[in-house]
Design an enzyme around this catalytic site. Structure first.
Site, PDB file in Angstrom:
ATOM      1  CB  SER A 102      72.503   2.885  12.502  1.00 11.94           C
ATOM      2  OG  SER A 102      72.645   1.494  12.341  1.00 11.94           O
ATOM      3  CG  HIS A 157      63.883  -1.636  17.255  1.00 10.32           C
ATOM      4  ND1 HIS A 157      63.740  -2.570  16.260  1.00 10.32           N
ATOM      5  CD2 HIS A 157      63.639  -2.286  18.428  1.00 10.32           C
ATOM      6  CE1 HIS A 157      63.415  -3.731  16.799  1.00 10.32           C
ATOM      7  NE2 HIS A 157      63.340  -3.593  18.109  1.00 10.32           N
ATOM      8  N   GLY A 158      66.534   1.295  15.610  1.00 11.25           N
ATOM      9  CA  GLY A 158      66.949   2.478  14.857  1.00 11.25           C
ATOM     10  C   GLY A 158      68.136   3.174  15.495  1.00 11.25           C
ATOM     11  CG  ASN A 165      67.474  -3.789  17.394  1.00 11.24           C
ATOM     12  OD1 ASN A 165      67.935  -4.404  18.354  1.00 11.24           O
ATOM     13  ND2 ASN A 165      66.300  -4.075  16.860  1.00 11.24           N
ATOM     14  CB  SER A 212      64.780  -8.186   9.064  1.00 11.27           C
ATOM     15  OG  SER A 212      65.386  -8.319   7.781  1.00 11.27           O
ATOM     16  CG  ASP A 223      64.854  -6.879  13.705  1.00  8.14           C
ATOM     17  OD1 ASP A 223      64.402  -6.421  14.759  1.00  8.14           O
ATOM     18  OD2 ASP A 223      65.384  -6.166  12.812  1.00  8.14           O
TER      19      ASP A 223
HETATM   20  P1  13P Z   1      69.065   1.048  12.040  1.00  4.13           P
HETATM   21  O1  13P Z   1      68.355   1.283  10.748  1.00  4.13           O
HETATM   22  O2  13P Z   1      69.267   2.326  12.798  1.00  4.13           O
HETATM   23  O3  13P Z   1      70.346   0.301  11.884  1.00  4.13           O
HETATM   24  O4  13P Z   1      68.099   0.150  12.965  1.00  4.13           O
HETATM   25  C1  13P Z   1      68.009  -1.234  12.763  1.00  4.13           C
HETATM   26  C2  13P Z   1      66.895  -1.847  13.555  1.00  4.13           C
HETATM   27  O5  13P Z   1      66.276  -1.256  14.402  1.00  4.13           O
HETATM   28  C3  13P Z   1      66.573  -3.252  13.240  1.00  4.13           C
HETATM   29  O6  13P Z   1      65.469  -3.713  13.946  1.00  4.13           O
HETATM   30  O1  G3H Z   2      64.244  -2.990  11.161  1.00  3.01           O
HETATM   31  C1  G3H Z   2      64.709  -2.895  10.041  1.00  3.01           C
HETATM   32  C2  G3H Z   2      65.978  -3.579   9.695  1.00  3.01           C
HETATM   33  O2  G3H Z   2      66.928  -2.649   9.264  1.00  3.01           O
HETATM   34  C3  G3H Z   2      65.751  -4.671   8.685  1.00  3.01           C
HETATM   35  O3  G3H Z   2      65.483  -4.159   7.437  1.00  3.01           O
HETATM   36  O4  G3H Z   2      63.694  -5.658   6.447  1.00  3.01           O
HETATM   37  O5  G3H Z   2      65.258  -4.333   4.975  1.00  3.01           O
HETATM   38  O6  G3H Z   2      66.076  -6.300   6.269  1.00  3.01           O
HETATM   39  P1  G3H Z   2      65.091  -5.160   6.200  1.00  3.01           P
HETATM   40 ZN    ZN Z   3      63.932  -2.268  14.243  1.00  2.38          ZN
END
Ligand code: 13P
Ligand code: G3H
Ligand code: ZN
Length: 309
Positions: free
Chosen positions: A214, A211-212, A254, A50, A82
């Site tokens: 977790s 995405h998102g 992700n 990222s 990312d």
């Molecule tokens: P989480 O915050 O749910 O782990 O999602 C990560 C993500 O989408 C990174 O692009």
């Molecule tokens: O999409 C978000 C990811 O969790 C990356 O987050 O920019 O803090 O590394 P970050």
């Molecule tokens: Zn993301």
């Protein structure tokens, strides 16, 4: 072994019900824990970087660490950007060995998102790199979100089909109720599966990305809180919803927050139980082990990606 694109793994994932884990990487221990788990499960693997990761660890370190993981595990790995925010960062990553980039134009109006994505697709494809784009917005989600509000932020299926046709993008991130971070739902978790099914029906050959994703595993939240943490009310996407989503075109899942929680919970525990220790290797080793265990569990039981390499 090599750094590869996600083309083949996604086409395999589309034809069956597994999904590929795309894990965010920020340092050596995170990379080792994830890569060793993928190796143990003989699973396809995407490691993603990222803007925050580039700022923290610096791009050259991360790309070399991913290459080291590839050599050490003898795995083919996808090195993915990312949430690339503009053409320049995508180009810079393409020119520096990334095999996959995301251009995140989700904040722009549709036609602007299309024009930006198309520009990245043209450059990436000319260099053998694949592109993920995003349509719809991953806002913080309220349990009682109204249908109108959903339509404004969640991905519109017809728009998704139009977007893919116009851009020639390789995969598409969609918004169906997930959000980034550890606080995804105020009430009961829910995803808009009807919307996902409709999108998949209209663009059955396009790998979709969640995405998102977790789960915010309670075991890590509780452990972190037990050893001095303060993460109340954290809630993620239940594991069975991720497994279900993989049946309707979700090929890439992700995960970042679960890595952060696994690592932090172990470090908190170790430091609290061993106040006299000051060798970072002592607490980073169990943290790396926790990442290994968590990723192995996800690959095996949630993404169903074991032996799909
Ligand atoms: P989480 O915050 O749910 O782990 O999602 C990560 C993500 O989408 C990174 O692009
Ligand atoms: O999409 C978000 C990811 O969790 C990356 O987050 O920019 O803090 O590394 P970050
Ligand atoms: Zn993301």
């Amino acid at each position: 072994m090599a750094l590869i694109t996600s083309k083949e793994m996604f086409s395999k994932a589309l034809k069956s019900d597994f999904a590929v884990g795309a894990f965010n990487v920020n340092n050596m221990e995170i990379i080792q824990g994830i890569a060793d788990a993928a190796k143990a499960e003989n699973a396809p693997l995407i490691l993603q970087v990222s803007a925050g990761a580039r700022k923290y660890a610096r791009q050259a370190y991360l790309t070399k660490l991913v290459e080291a993981a590839m050599i050490d595990t003898e795995l083919d790995i996808v090195l993915h950007l990312d949430h690339g925010e503009d053409f320049e960062i995508c180009k810079q990553c393409i020119d520096n060995g990334f095999t996959s980039v995301m251009i995140d134009g989700s904040k722009y109006p549709l036609e602007e998102n299309i024009a930006l994505t198309k520009k990245v697709v043209e450059y990436a494809h000319a260099h053998g790199v694949v592109v993920e784009a995003e349509l719809g917005k991953l806002a913080g989600v309220e349990d009682d979100i109204k249908v109108d509000a959903k339509s404004a932020t969640y991905t519109d299926p017809e728009e998704a089909a139009y977007f893919v046709e116009k851009t020639g993008v390789d995969s598409l991130a969609i918004a169906i109720g997930t959000s980034h971070g550890a606080y995804k739902f105020k009430g009961e978790p829910s995803l808009d599966f009807e919307r996902l099914k409709k999108i998949h029906e209209l663009i059955p050959n396009t790998p979709l990305v969640l995405h998102g994703a977790s789960t915010v595993l309670p075991e890590f939240v509780n452990k972190a809180n037990q050893f001095g943490g303060d993460i109340p009310g954290a809630k993620g996407v239940p594991e069975e919803m991720i497994t279900e989503a993989a049946k309707y075109g979700i090929c890439k899942v992700n995960i970042d927050t679960d890595l952060r929680l696994a690592m932090t919970a172990e470090i908190r525990k170790f430091i609290s139980e061993n106040p006299a220790e000051f060798d970072p290797r002592k607490y980073l080793s169990p943290a790396r082990d926790a990442i290994f265990q968590m990723v192995q569990h996800k690959i095996k039981n949630v993404l169903k990606a074991s032996n799909q390499r």
